[in-house]
Design an enzyme around this catalytic site. Sequence first.
Site, PDB file in Angstrom:
ATOM      1  CE  LYS A  22      -4.231  -7.674   7.962  1.00 29.01           C
ATOM      2  NZ  LYS A  22      -3.036  -6.853   7.760  1.00 29.01           N
ATOM      3  CG  ASN A  23      -4.930  -3.356   8.197  1.00 28.85           C
ATOM      4  OD1 ASN A  23      -4.212  -4.335   8.442  1.00 28.85           O
ATOM      5  ND2 ASN A  23      -5.261  -2.997   6.965  1.00 28.85           N
ATOM      6  CB  CYS A 116       5.872  -6.934  -0.210  1.00 29.53           C
ATOM      7  SG  CYS A 116       4.140  -7.086   0.118  1.00 29.53           S
ATOM      8  NE  ARG A 121       2.569  -3.128   1.235  1.00 26.85           N
ATOM      9  CZ  ARG A 121       1.722  -3.856   1.966  1.00 26.85           C
ATOM     10  NH1 ARG A 121       1.660  -5.148   1.809  1.00 26.85           N
ATOM     11  NH2 ARG A 121       0.958  -3.271   2.861  1.00 26.85           N
ATOM     12  CG  ASP A 304      -6.395  -3.832   2.287  1.00 23.13           C
ATOM     13  OD1 ASP A 304      -5.476  -3.981   1.464  1.00 23.13           O
ATOM     14  OD2 ASP A 304      -6.183  -3.550   3.484  1.00 23.13           O
ATOM     15  NE  ARG A 396       0.124 -11.983   6.762  1.00 17.61           N
ATOM     16  CZ  ARG A 396       0.220 -10.972   5.903  1.00 17.61           C
ATOM     17  NH1 ARG A 396       0.488 -11.197   4.650  1.00 17.61           N
ATOM     18  NH2 ARG A 396       0.077  -9.724   6.310  1.00 17.61           N
TER      19      ARG A 396
HETATM   20  C1  UD1 Z   1      -1.714  -0.383   5.029  1.00 19.53           C
HETATM   21  C2  UD1 Z   1      -2.537  -1.589   5.370  1.00 19.53           C
HETATM   22  C3  UD1 Z   1      -2.820  -2.422   4.122  1.00 19.53           C
HETATM   23  C4  UD1 Z   1      -3.440  -1.553   3.038  1.00 19.53           C
HETATM   24  C5  UD1 Z   1      -2.609  -0.290   2.803  1.00 19.53           C
HETATM   25  C6  UD1 Z   1      -3.270   0.698   1.854  1.00 19.53           C
HETATM   26  C7  UD1 Z   1      -1.884  -2.049   7.649  1.00 19.53           C
HETATM   27  C8  UD1 Z   1      -1.179  -2.933   8.604  1.00 19.53           C
HETATM   28  N1  UD1 Z   1      -1.822  -2.369   6.352  1.00 19.53           N
HETATM   29  O1  UD1 Z   1      -0.467  -0.844   4.510  1.00 19.53           O
HETATM   30  O2  UD1 Z   1      -3.715  -3.471   4.471  1.00 19.53           O
HETATM   31  O3  UD1 Z   1      -3.497  -2.285   1.828  1.00 19.53           O
HETATM   32  O4  UD1 Z   1      -2.388   0.400   4.050  1.00 19.53           O
HETATM   33  O5  UD1 Z   1      -4.530   1.044   2.328  1.00 19.53           O
HETATM   34  O6  UD1 Z   1      -2.527  -1.105   8.045  1.00 19.53           O
HETATM   35  N2  UD1 Z   1       4.863   3.882   0.373  1.00 19.53           N
HETATM   36  C9  UD1 Z   1       6.082   4.421   0.028  1.00 19.53           C
HETATM   37  N3  UD1 Z   1       6.954   4.710   1.054  1.00 19.53           N
HETATM   38  C10 UD1 Z   1       6.655   4.478   2.366  1.00 19.53           C
HETATM   39  C11 UD1 Z   1       5.392   3.946   2.692  1.00 19.53           C
HETATM   40  C12 UD1 Z   1       4.510   3.657   1.665  1.00 19.53           C
HETATM   41  O7  UD1 Z   1       6.391   4.640  -1.143  1.00 19.53           O
HETATM   42  O8  UD1 Z   1       7.499   4.750   3.232  1.00 19.53           O
HETATM   43  C13 UD1 Z   1       3.885   3.579  -0.716  1.00 19.53           C
HETATM   44  C14 UD1 Z   1       3.531   2.104  -0.803  1.00 19.53           C
HETATM   45  O9  UD1 Z   1       4.463   1.392  -1.581  1.00 19.53           O
HETATM   46  C15 UD1 Z   1       2.165   2.158  -1.445  1.00 19.53           C
HETATM   47  C16 UD1 Z   1       1.548   3.431  -0.845  1.00 19.53           C
HETATM   48  O10 UD1 Z   1       2.654   4.189  -0.369  1.00 19.53           O
HETATM   49  O11 UD1 Z   1       2.281   2.300  -2.827  1.00 19.53           O
HETATM   50  C17 UD1 Z   1       0.590   3.218   0.293  1.00 19.53           C
HETATM   51  O12 UD1 Z   1       1.175   2.336   1.242  1.00 19.53           O
HETATM   52  P1  UD1 Z   1       0.833   2.391   2.787  1.00 19.53           P
HETATM   53  O13 UD1 Z   1      -0.379   3.196   3.031  1.00 19.53           O
HETATM   54  O14 UD1 Z   1       2.070   2.761   3.525  1.00 19.53           O
HETATM   55  O15 UD1 Z   1       0.521   0.859   3.072  1.00 19.53           O
HETATM   56  P2  UD1 Z   1       0.775   0.137   4.435  1.00 19.53           P
HETATM   57  O16 UD1 Z   1       0.688   1.139   5.526  1.00 19.53           O
HETATM   58  O17 UD1 Z   1       1.982  -0.716   4.331  1.00 19.53           O
END
Ligand code: UD1
Length: 416
Positions: A22-23, A116, A121, A304, A396
């Site tokens: 998925k990711n 969320c 997030r 995850d 999902r």
């Molecule tokens: C992706 C994965 C999700 C997985 C996560 C962590 C996808 C579609 N989803 O989510 O399944 O659980 O990586 O491995 O690939 N953060 C900020 N600011 C930002 C972006 C992130 O503060 O602009 C923080 C988030 O709140 C979190 C951390 O960074 O605490 C990591 O998040 P991130 O790696 O961005 O998660 P996703 O990419 O949303």
Amino acid sequence: MQKLSIQGGYRLNGEVRISGAKNAALPIMCASLLTQDALHLDNLPDMHDVATMVKLLQQMGVQVDTSTQAATFSAAKVDKLEAPYDMVKTMRAAILVLGPLLTRFGEARVSLPGGCAIGSRPVDLHIKGLVAMGAEIHIEHGYIHATAKRLHGARICFDLISVTGTENLMMAAVLADGITVLENAAREPEVIDLADCLIAMGAKIEGAGSDKITIEGVSELHGANHSVMPDRIESGTFLVAAAAAGGNITLTGARVDTLDSVLEKLREAGAKIDVNADRINLVMSGRPQAVNVRTAPYPAFPTDMQAQFMALNTIAQGSAIVVETIFENRFMHVQELQRLGAQIEVEGNTAVILGCRQLDGATVMATDLRASASLVIAGMVAQGETIVDRIYHLDRGYEHIEAKLSSLGAKIQRIQ
Ligand code: UD1
């Protein structure tokens, strides 16, 4: 609303084929926005998030021809540069259209993801990076409105590691003017899979899979064929299920090299694991040993997989400490596991689990995707019937999970 009814106490035996990730699929589908030529993808998993992404791209004007586990995306005539709230709120990964739309068309409107279940997030890192590349960004009416004549290369250092942040900026950079360097980039295998697809489309990218990715912008990309990598989280989920329920299962079509930290923890729990090319065999006899887990960005233990290992620990011998360092509030499964009789104490981002011999079936509610998987695993080891409610979360991100588990001998059924 659909539910799963699970009769606990059955061991798992047999072979199961691993689906596309998925990711990896979601960002790669968004990469189709970067060219007017056709992007053909194989090994696309059949799950709701992929269907939602198809719908979103279609709404923008992308032509999508789907067949079984494959689809061709043609973004020759994109006329709506927007990801609306109703889509972004159900699937956060919709934020991944921001970089591609902005870099190819000079404009994008993407709804802010909003609340969320597994924490706040934010997407500030995506926005900061695009601004460094010359975008003008305003937040208006709950939407990110980004414009840029042409993005330019920049040196961007992430404050913290973000998977979709890295992917969004990598896609923005492939058509930017000049060189972009992403530092403290995510090293997840899905970032590499996206980079491989972009490279096949004509992008110039070096270092994907390391914490420093260098992208030299080109003036246009072309079509390509790409096969989506196997899902390491689905792989891990089946392996944990067999380690908890006992049995002898073999995953086929898996990517062993993406599962090091998970396999290590399963061995620590007492599972016998053999790997051979794309096959992983797990044999578990007896009760698992409790295993401590601390989540962190790849290659460390994935957030995850945290909930699934929590389920395993509830019936393990001994006690375990689980620390969640990526997301606040990613312990929503705890109170549901407690309804099944699990002994868990939570203090901040740390859970202490005292393994018990037996869980008792009950009705529980899924709260997010991986929490749902942990409840399914718990139901498979609980005595009697467990009903898992709100399984739309599960649908999902898992392809036909109850059919796959049933084929391994689990007693699991979808009910209305
Ligand atoms: C992706 C994965 C999700 C997985 C996560 C962590 C996808 C579609 N989803 O989510 O399944 O659980 O990586 O491995 O690939 N953060 C900020 N600011 C930002 C972006 C992130 O503060 O602009 C923080 C988030 O709140 C979190 C951390 O960074 O605490 C990591 O998040 P991130 O790696 O961005 O998660 P996703 O990419 O949303």
